[in-house]
Design a protein around this motif. Structure first.
Motif, PDB file in Angstrom:
ATOM      1  N   UNK B  27       2.692   2.306   9.232  1.00 41.12           N
ATOM      2  CA  UNK B  27       2.121   1.023   9.609  1.00 41.12           C
ATOM      3  C   UNK B  27       2.687  -0.141   8.806  1.00 41.12           C
ATOM      4  N   UNK B  28       3.412   0.178   7.758  1.00 40.03           N
ATOM      5  CA  UNK B  28       3.989  -0.860   6.929  1.00 40.03           C
ATOM      6  C   UNK B  28       2.942  -1.706   6.224  1.00 40.03           C
ATOM      7  N   UNK B  33      -3.798  -4.023   1.533  1.00 38.75           N
ATOM      8  CA  UNK B  33      -4.558  -3.563   2.698  1.00 38.75           C
ATOM      9  C   UNK B  33      -4.972  -2.119   2.476  1.00 38.75           C
ATOM     10  N   UNK B  34      -4.015  -1.295   2.125  1.00 40.23           N
ATOM     11  CA  UNK B  34      -4.311   0.103   1.811  1.00 40.23           C
ATOM     12  C   UNK B  34      -3.231   0.611   0.880  1.00 40.23           C
ATOM     13  N   UNK B 220      -8.031   1.733  -5.836  1.00 39.74           N
ATOM     14  CA  UNK B 220      -7.898   3.037  -5.174  1.00 39.74           C
ATOM     15  C   UNK B 220      -7.825   4.160  -6.194  1.00 39.74           C
ATOM     16  N   UNK B 221      -7.146   3.899  -7.296  1.00 36.79           N
ATOM     17  CA  UNK B 221      -7.014   4.936  -8.326  1.00 36.79           C
ATOM     18  C   UNK B 221      -8.386   5.301  -8.892  1.00 36.79           C
ATOM     19  N   UNK B 222      -9.254   4.292  -9.044  1.00 34.22           N
ATOM     20  CA  UNK B 222     -10.606   4.573  -9.534  1.00 34.22           C
ATOM     21  C   UNK B 222     -11.349   5.462  -8.547  1.00 34.22           C
ATOM     22  N   UNK B 223     -11.203   5.133  -7.255  1.00 31.00           N
ATOM     23  CA  UNK B 223     -11.897   5.952  -6.246  1.00 31.00           C
ATOM     24  C   UNK B 223     -11.438   7.401  -6.320  1.00 31.00           C
ATOM     25  N   UNK B 224     -10.118   7.575  -6.471  1.00 28.86           N
ATOM     26  CA  UNK B 224      -9.595   8.946  -6.554  1.00 28.86           C
ATOM     27  C   UNK B 224     -10.115   9.635  -7.817  1.00 28.86           C
TER      28      UNK B 224
END
Lengths: 266, 253
Positions: B27-28, B33-34, B220-224
């Motif tokens: 999706x580039x 965004x993600x 995101x790293x925290x979520x992981x």
């Protein structure tokens, strides 16, 4: 006549329900001599299980008396053993540990070794040799019921109460267990009451069959069984047994209100 | 215990990461965004000491909240399981309490005990996770077949003996089932407190700083990291369950 070991005199009991009191026992008489084995039959829901709880001292009757071995029953006594239709096992214990459970409650002067030996001896007696270390979930329904029987007698109870113990088993397993019962009784004599729906079972196992009336239950009919001592399945297929079964069946019909009661006068 | 037991879930994780990476790449999407898994490692490495320190904060608070939830949940469950009156009295209260979103409780607790960050965080973790434990223990105790009780009661055993020898062990499988749910709930509770009432500690705080400084890979790293801790604690519970309630597991057929 010597004193009966189990003597139930005119017991009445009612349960409180939302629609008022429900009379389940009304003037029930039952006496079993020392070493005797009585079968109690009657229509569904007539209060047979209430009777077992009364004998075990788990509840008190509204009226009347329950005597065990010359003592008035006022609460649970460690001199009874019970087995039910549902052979409840403690799934987290081995079969041997399950059988030994009553010995953890009742005070005995047996050593740990003696307790274990006794449990193992009983397991062998009912044909469960080699299964002592299995978990209950590894056993079939019939085997669990055999183990449950061992647990009921391991503490040498004076009175054995069997509440439809074989009702959930298939016909062949049931007949096997009937034979086992005689083998056990020959080696470990007990005085007992067997609650059952099966008239053949009643005749095959007991010395005396007591027919209860429909609710509220009273003692309607008592029949002395013509067979004595240990017996074979073939004994159920004699003309005498057929006659006895016919009489009992007729009495049950009277109890259910499906046959006129006059004929019951005896 | 075969190598498959470890290899299968690990392989599943790797495949999951691969498809995540693929999704972002196809999706580039920019990383605001993600973020993709390949963005995460640099974030972990850059803040590795903070991850260790804050991760430990979050971890011990969660475990403390969980321990509290076990103690109170089992106690409440016992009361409700053994007494009909208490069950009728407490159930509506507990259900009502559980229905309140815990995010709304956070400011109340924070105002009640101003500055007691450790205790507040533990409290929220506890409040969010004790309910399933209380309910399952009470159900386990109240559904005990009467025959179990009768076998011991007819021998003159006391209520305590019956509870100790039969009711308690029989309830263990239900208890552990609830504990597995409670583990993940407790993490939600801890982070809720750490994010909503930032006080400079815990992974929730790290998440918050990622948000403020627009460091999306860090968020995101925290979520992981939270997910990994959740998995770790879950398997600790599984291991304890094996020891105490392994009998409830049927042999594979």
């Amino acid at each position: 006549m010597h004193r009966p070991l189990i003597d139930i005199k005119g017991v009445r009991h009612a349960y409180q329900t939302q629609s008022g009191p429900l009379q389940v026992l009304d003037g029930l008489q039952l006496s079993v001599p020392d070493g005797g084995f009585s079968a109690v039959v009657g229509p569904s829901g007539c209060g047979k299980s209430t009777l077992t709880r009364l004998i075990a001292g788990l509840m008190k009757p509204d009226d009347g008396e329950v005597w065990l071995n010359g003592d008035l029953v006022t609460g649970p006594k460690s001199i009874v053993g019970m087995a039910f239709q549902n052979p409840v096992m403690l799934e987290w214990r081995t079969i041997l540990q399950n059988v030994m459970l009553p010995l953890e409650i009742v005070s005995t002067n047996m050593s740990k070794r003696e307790k274990e030996d006794r449990a193992l001896h009983l397991l062998a007696l009912v044909g469960l040799e080699g299964f002592e270390d299995k978990r209950p979930s590894e056993l079939s329904g019939g085997m669990r019921q055999r183990a449950s029987l061992c647990r009921a007698i391991v503490h040498k109870p004076e009175v054995l109460i069997l509440d439809e113990p074989f009702a959930a088993l298939d016909a062949f397993t049931r007949e096997d267990l009937w034979q086992t019962m005689h083998a056990v009784k020959a080696e470990e004599p007990f005085t007992g009451v067997l609650i059952t729906h099966d008239l053949r079972e009643a005749i095959f196992l007991s010395d005396e069959v007591v027919v209860l009336s429909g609710r509220p239950a009273r003692t309607q009919y008592v029949m002395e069984v013509h067979l004595k001592g240990p017996r074979d399945i073939e004994h159920l297929y004699t003309p005498k047994s057929a006659d006895a079964l016919n009489i009992l069946r007729h009495q049950i019909q009277i109890a259910q209100g499906r046959a006129p009661a006059e004929e019951a006068a005896q | 215990m075969s190598w498959k037991k470890v290899a299968v879930p690990v392989a599943a994780l790797i495949i999951f990461g691969f498809f995540w990476e693929l999704l972002v790449w196809v999706n580039g999407w920019p990383n605001y965004k993600m973020a993709s898994p390949s963005d995460l490692w640099p974030a972990f490495w850059k803040f590795r000491w903070l991850f260790l320190e804050y991760g430990w904060d979050t971890f011990w608070r969660t475990v403390a909240g969980l321990v509290l939830a076990v103690l109170c949940g089992v106690f409440l469950g016992m009361i409700m399981g053994l007494s009909r009156i208490m069950r009728d009295a407490l159930y509506p209260l507990l259900v009502g309490f559980n229905a309140i979103p815990k995010a709304t409780v956070v400011p109340i607790i924070a105002l009640l005990f101003v500055g007691q960050h450790d205790m507040n965080t533990i409290l929220i973790a506890f409040l969010i996770s004790f309910f399933p434990i209380a309910v399952s223990v009470s159900i386990g105790l109240s559904t005990l077949e009467p025959e179990y009780r009768d076998i011991l009661a007819s021998l003159g055993a006391s209520r305590f003996t019956i509870f100790w020898k039969i009711a308690l062990p029989k309830t263990l499988p239900e208890f552990f089932g609830a504990l597995k749910v409670a583990v993940t709930l407790a993490f939600i509770g801890t982070n809720l407190m750490e994010i909503v009432e930032p006080h400079g500690r815990g992974l929730g705080h790290l998440f918050d700083s990622g948000k403020i400084s627009a460091d999306y890979p860090l968020m995101f790293a925290v979520l992981i990291a939270l997910a990994l801790m959740g998995i770790l604690l879950y398997y600790v519970v599984v291991a304890i369950e094996k020891v105490f309630a392994g009998w409830a597991e049927r042999a594979p057929t």
